[in-house]
Design a protein around this motif. Structure first.
Motif, short mmCIF file in Angstrom:
data_model
loop_
_atom_site.label_atom_id
_atom_site.label_comp_id
_atom_site.label_asym_id
_atom_site.label_seq_id
_atom_site.Cartn_x
_atom_site.Cartn_y
_atom_site.Cartn_z
N SER A 26 -7.73 30.63 -7.76
CA SER A 26 -9.14 30.48 -7.42
C SER A 26 -9.95 31.56 -8.13
N LYS A 27 -11.22 31.24 -8.42
CA LYS A 27 -12.05 32.12 -9.24
C LYS A 27 -13.40 32.34 -8.59
N ASN A 28 -13.90 33.57 -8.71
CA ASN A 28 -15.26 33.92 -8.32
C ASN A 28 -15.80 34.82 -9.42
N GLU A 29 -16.63 34.24 -10.30
CA GLU A 29 -17.09 34.92 -11.51
C GLU A 29 -15.88 35.30 -12.35
N ASN A 30 -15.69 36.59 -12.65
CA ASN A 30 -14.54 36.98 -13.47
C ASN A 30 -13.31 37.34 -12.65
N LEU A 31 -13.39 37.16 -11.35
CA LEU A 31 -12.31 37.55 -10.45
C LEU A 31 -11.38 36.37 -10.20
N VAL A 60 -4.05 39.58 -7.84
CA VAL A 60 -5.47 39.78 -8.14
C VAL A 60 -5.61 40.30 -9.56
N LYS A 61 -6.48 39.67 -10.34
CA LYS A 61 -6.77 40.16 -11.68
C LYS A 61 -8.13 39.62 -12.12
N THR A 62 -8.57 39.98 -13.32
CA THR A 62 -9.85 39.51 -13.84
C THR A 62 -9.64 38.76 -15.15
N THR A 63 -10.59 37.89 -15.47
CA THR A 63 -10.49 37.10 -16.69
C THR A 63 -10.74 37.93 -17.94
N ASP A 64 -11.49 39.03 -17.81
CA ASP A 64 -11.83 39.84 -18.98
C ASP A 64 -11.05 41.13 -19.08
N PRO A 68 -10.36 45.04 -11.31
CA PRO A 68 -10.88 44.22 -10.20
C PRO A 68 -11.35 45.11 -9.06
N PRO A 69 -12.26 44.62 -8.22
CA PRO A 69 -12.68 45.40 -7.06
C PRO A 69 -11.53 45.54 -6.07
N TYR A 195 -6.31 50.03 -6.84
CA TYR A 195 -6.57 48.67 -6.39
C TYR A 195 -5.25 47.90 -6.31
N VAL A 196 -5.16 47.00 -5.34
CA VAL A 196 -3.99 46.16 -5.16
C VAL A 196 -3.95 45.11 -6.26
N SER A 197 -2.79 44.92 -6.88
CA SER A 197 -2.67 43.90 -7.93
C SER A 197 -1.82 42.71 -7.49
N ASN A 198 -0.80 42.95 -6.64
CA ASN A 198 0.02 41.82 -6.18
C ASN A 198 0.79 42.22 -4.93
#
Length: 258
Positions: A26-31, A60-64, A68-69, A195-198
């Motif tokens: 799932s995506k929210n902007e670049n998240l 959790v990761k970002t497209t760019d 991530p927050p 930040y938590v990644s997985n």
């Protein structure tokens, strides 16, 4: 003719289940949040509960490629045909887990163990590149505000040693697709430098109570009579972040009647 119809439905069910078993992104902007899960065994009774093991994982990761927050809260809702039972199971207190490694945590609360897994995070100090922190997670039966809870003991030792105890409060909903909801708040990591990644978790425990075998988790395949299985909403994960964004993913799964 009816037999061949049921066989055709069974084949379709298995094929569709294989297609959806990969999880949801799932995506929210670049998240981006990847949420996945499964339960075993795949074949369950139609009209009675049987012991199951549930596996859940998220990333959790970002497209760019930007940082991530921080993840601040997680809420996981499980289908109402899954049942949680803790009567007679030992209870662990959060204070027993603070500032301990996995070995000490098990020595103090091993009788209350209901799950285990792994986690990954990143720490980023000024003028340095982010570096990963990995560790193990242990889940214990507990209490919070007088209600059932799961205490998640997170211990990282590579490359720095850190212990965090999260409390997943458990609530039951009388209506709707999802009958049990697990919710936890995540503390700030290293003063907002991490930040938590997985994270991945597997829950399941059998024990004896009053001379009978019990299961921490159990479920049934609630397919209508005459149907070999069912498709259903297995779990819904909602992830809340420090910048106010929210990402929700729902997992569809199938079961077979045995």
């Amino acid at each position: 003719m009816k037999r061949f119809t049921l066989i055709g439905m069974l084949v379709a069910l298995v094929l569709f289940g294989a297609a959806i078993a990969r999880g949801e992104i799932s995506k929210n902007e670049n998240l981006l949040v990847s949420f996945n899960g499964r339960f075993l065994p795949h074949a369950l009774p139609r009209n009675r509960d049987a012991p199951v093991t549930i596996s859940l994982n998220g990333e959790v990761k970002t497209t760019d490629g930007t940082r991530p927050p921080q993840l601040r809260r997680i809420s996981i809702a499980v289908n109402r045909y899954g049942r949680l039972f803790t009567k007679g199971l030992p209870i662990c207190r959060a204070g027993l887990l603070e500032s301990t490694d996995a070995q000490i945590a098990l020595a103090r609360c091993g009788g209350a163990l209901v799950g285990h897994g792994h986690f990954g995070a990143h720490l980023e100090f000024p003028n340095t590149a982010p570096f990963p922190v990995e560790g193990t997670t242990l889940a214990f039966n507990g209490r919070a505000h007088g209600r059932p809870a799961i205490l998640l003991h997170i211990h990282g030792s590579n490359p720095v040693e850190v212990t965090v105890v999260l409390t997943f409060e458990i609530r039951h909903r009388p209506q709707g697709k999802f009958g049990t909801v697990f919710t936890t708040k995540i503390p700030r990591i290293a003063a907002d430098l991490g930040y938590v990644s997985n994270i991945s978790l597997e829950f399941g425990r059998k024990y004896r109570y009053q001379g009978k075998q019990q299961s921490f988790l159990s479920a049934r395949c609630a397919a209508p009579e005459g149907f070999p299985g069912a498709l259903f909403s297995f779990a819904r994960g909602t992830f809340f972040f420090a910048d106010g964004r929210q990402v929700t993913s729902t997992l569809a799964r199938d079961c077979l009647v045995r």
